[in-house]
Write an enzyme that holds these catalytic residues in place. Structure first.
Site, PDB file in Angstrom:
ATOM      1  CD  GLU A 106      -3.946  83.079  56.890  1.00 54.31           C
ATOM      2  OE1 GLU A 106      -3.725  81.739  56.216  1.00 54.31           O
ATOM      3  OE2 GLU A 106      -3.707  83.648  57.969  1.00 54.31           O
ATOM      4  CB  CYS A 132       2.488  93.215  61.251  1.00 50.55           C
ATOM      5  SG  CYS A 132       2.208  94.442  62.495  1.00 50.55           S
ATOM      6  CD  GLU A 178      -1.294  99.784  64.217  1.00 53.54           C
ATOM      7  OE1 GLU A 178      -2.132 100.670  64.094  1.00 53.54           O
ATOM      8  OE2 GLU A 178      -1.354  98.948  64.901  1.00 53.54           O
ATOM      9  CB  SER A 231      -3.209  95.803  70.919  1.00 51.05           C
ATOM     10  OG  SER A 231      -4.004  95.411  69.866  1.00 51.05           O
ATOM     11  CG  HIS A 233      -1.675  92.741  74.166  1.00 51.80           C
ATOM     12  ND1 HIS A 233      -2.892  91.801  74.319  1.00 51.80           N
ATOM     13  CD2 HIS A 233      -1.801  93.281  73.110  1.00 51.80           C
ATOM     14  CE1 HIS A 233      -3.318  91.886  72.859  1.00 51.80           C
ATOM     15  NE2 HIS A 233      -2.786  92.894  72.043  1.00 51.80           N
ATOM     16  CB  CYS A 355      -6.796  86.763  68.520  1.00 52.46           C
ATOM     17  SG  CYS A 355      -8.742  87.422  68.349  1.00 52.46           S
TER      18      CYS A 355
END
Length: 366
Positions: A106, A132, A178, A231, A233, A355
């Site tokens: 996508e 991924c 990734e 990333s 987080h 996201c």
């Protein structure tokens, strides 16, 4: 010939010309047709000889690469568009019969209208892998597993084939996969996008995202001038490991240490993505952990930037998004302590385009 002609760099095409006994300038002509004029039908390349055009068509067919195709487009209430690209063939000739999600990726087109403080933008979020390997627990793509990396041509088709292609102002490699795990294909695509013989974009219009694969980041920083997004987080090793398995192999602290050796006072920007997970990573203890973690980046002229992202719920997800008051307090704390922090606007959530929600899925009524 193992790769398609489209997606090849100037140097690769020059090597092909030498091998075929053609003048070297044919490579420049090919780049002009494919990347500037956006013509990939060799029969239309009128300044090439009939013999060369025929041989190019033969070589391209011998590459045996499936040409990506748009098979669906969903439009969000906010104007965001999600394109479904078929990357590999199904058992049926009908792209949505015998549908297998791992044969699709996508791509998300995000228009932002002009405001009093910001110019209009048209950003494309593209994918680089089918699924991924990283397995981040809050990401739908990671639940899909890994089914293969995209070629440079398959990456570029996402950019060249959408109706809004010539309107784009920015590209972010933040879709499925990734980028540092598909390093060569991704970097070859950015070379085509930024070279004078390609699209001629400024590298500052492109951002590459990564969970923090240090060897890839080091190569990227030495070989490329595009922006980098990491990333994050969670700033704490044990807690990050619980939601991001790659923390074990590539600790975030090592990534920061590597980044601190580079000069960030120029045009290239480093940012950190931070998905807000209620009662998991949204306390002021976590905000303070970020402040301390990013201190080394300031010594080389860096202005650490953190982009907060609301968690977008998906079926069976073990998380909820933080409430607005918590997010605002978190953001205020970071800004007050020298970290530029903003909350990214959620776009396309109603069509599963926000996201962490990309999974190569089709609509049931298609």
């Amino acid at each position: 010939m193992t790769t398609s002609i489209f997606g090849s760099t100037l140097s690769e095409l020059q090597a092909l010309c030498i091998a075929e006994g053609w003048p070297k300038y044919v490579a420049s002509q090919l780049c002009d047709w494919m990347y500037k004029k956006r013509v990939c039908d060799f029969s239309l390349m009128s300044n090439l000889s009939v013999k060369v055009r025929g041989r190019l068509a033969q070589l391209d067919s011998e590459s045996l690469q499936f040409t990506p195709a748009i098979v669906d487009c969903q439009i969000s209430r906010d104007g965001t568009k999600k394109y479904l690209f078929q990357i590999a063939p199904n058992q049926s000739n009908d792209p949505l019969v015998n549908y297998q999600a791992h044969n699709y990726v996508e791509t998300v087109f995000i228009p932002v209208a002009h405001t009093s403080t910001e110019p209009s933008r048209a950003t494309l979020c593209i994918s680089c892998q089918r699924g991924c390997k990283m397995g981040c627990r809050f990401c739908v793509t990671g639940k899909q597993g890994f089914h293969g990396s995209l070629t440079t041509a398959q990456i570029l088709h996402q950019i060249f084939d959408i109706p809004e292609s010539t309107q784009l102002t920015n590209i972010v490699y933040m879709g499925m996969g990734e980028p540092m795990d598909n390093y060569d294909a991704v970097m070859r695509s950015t070379e085509i996008l930024t070279s004078d013989w390609g699209l001629g974009w400024s590298p500052t219009r492109i951002t590459i995202s990564t969970v923090g694969i240090t060897p890839g980041i080091e190569r990227f920083l030495n070989e490329n001038r595009c922006h980098l997004a990491v990333s994050m987080h969670n700033p704490f090793h044990d807690e990050r490991l619980e939601i991001m398995p790659m923390e074990k192999a590539f600790p975030l602290a090592d990534t920061i240490q590597l980044l601190s050796h580079y000069d960030w006072s120029g045009q290239r920007r480093i940012s950190f993505e931070y998905t807000m997970l209620r009662n998991h990573n949204d306390s002021l203890r976590h905000a303070d952990g970020i402040v301390k973690l990013l201190q080394p980046l300031k010594k080389n002229g860096g202005m650490p930037r953190v982009n907060l992202i609301r968690f977008h719920a998906s079926p069976n997800a073990p998380f909820q998004t933080s409430n607005t008051q918590t997010i605002n307090s978190f953001m205020t704390y970071l800004n007050q302590h020298g970290i530029t922090c903003t909350l990214r606007a959620s776009r396309g959530e109603d069509i599963q385009a926000a996201c962490g929600l990309l999974a190569g899925s089709k609509r049931e009524n298609v």
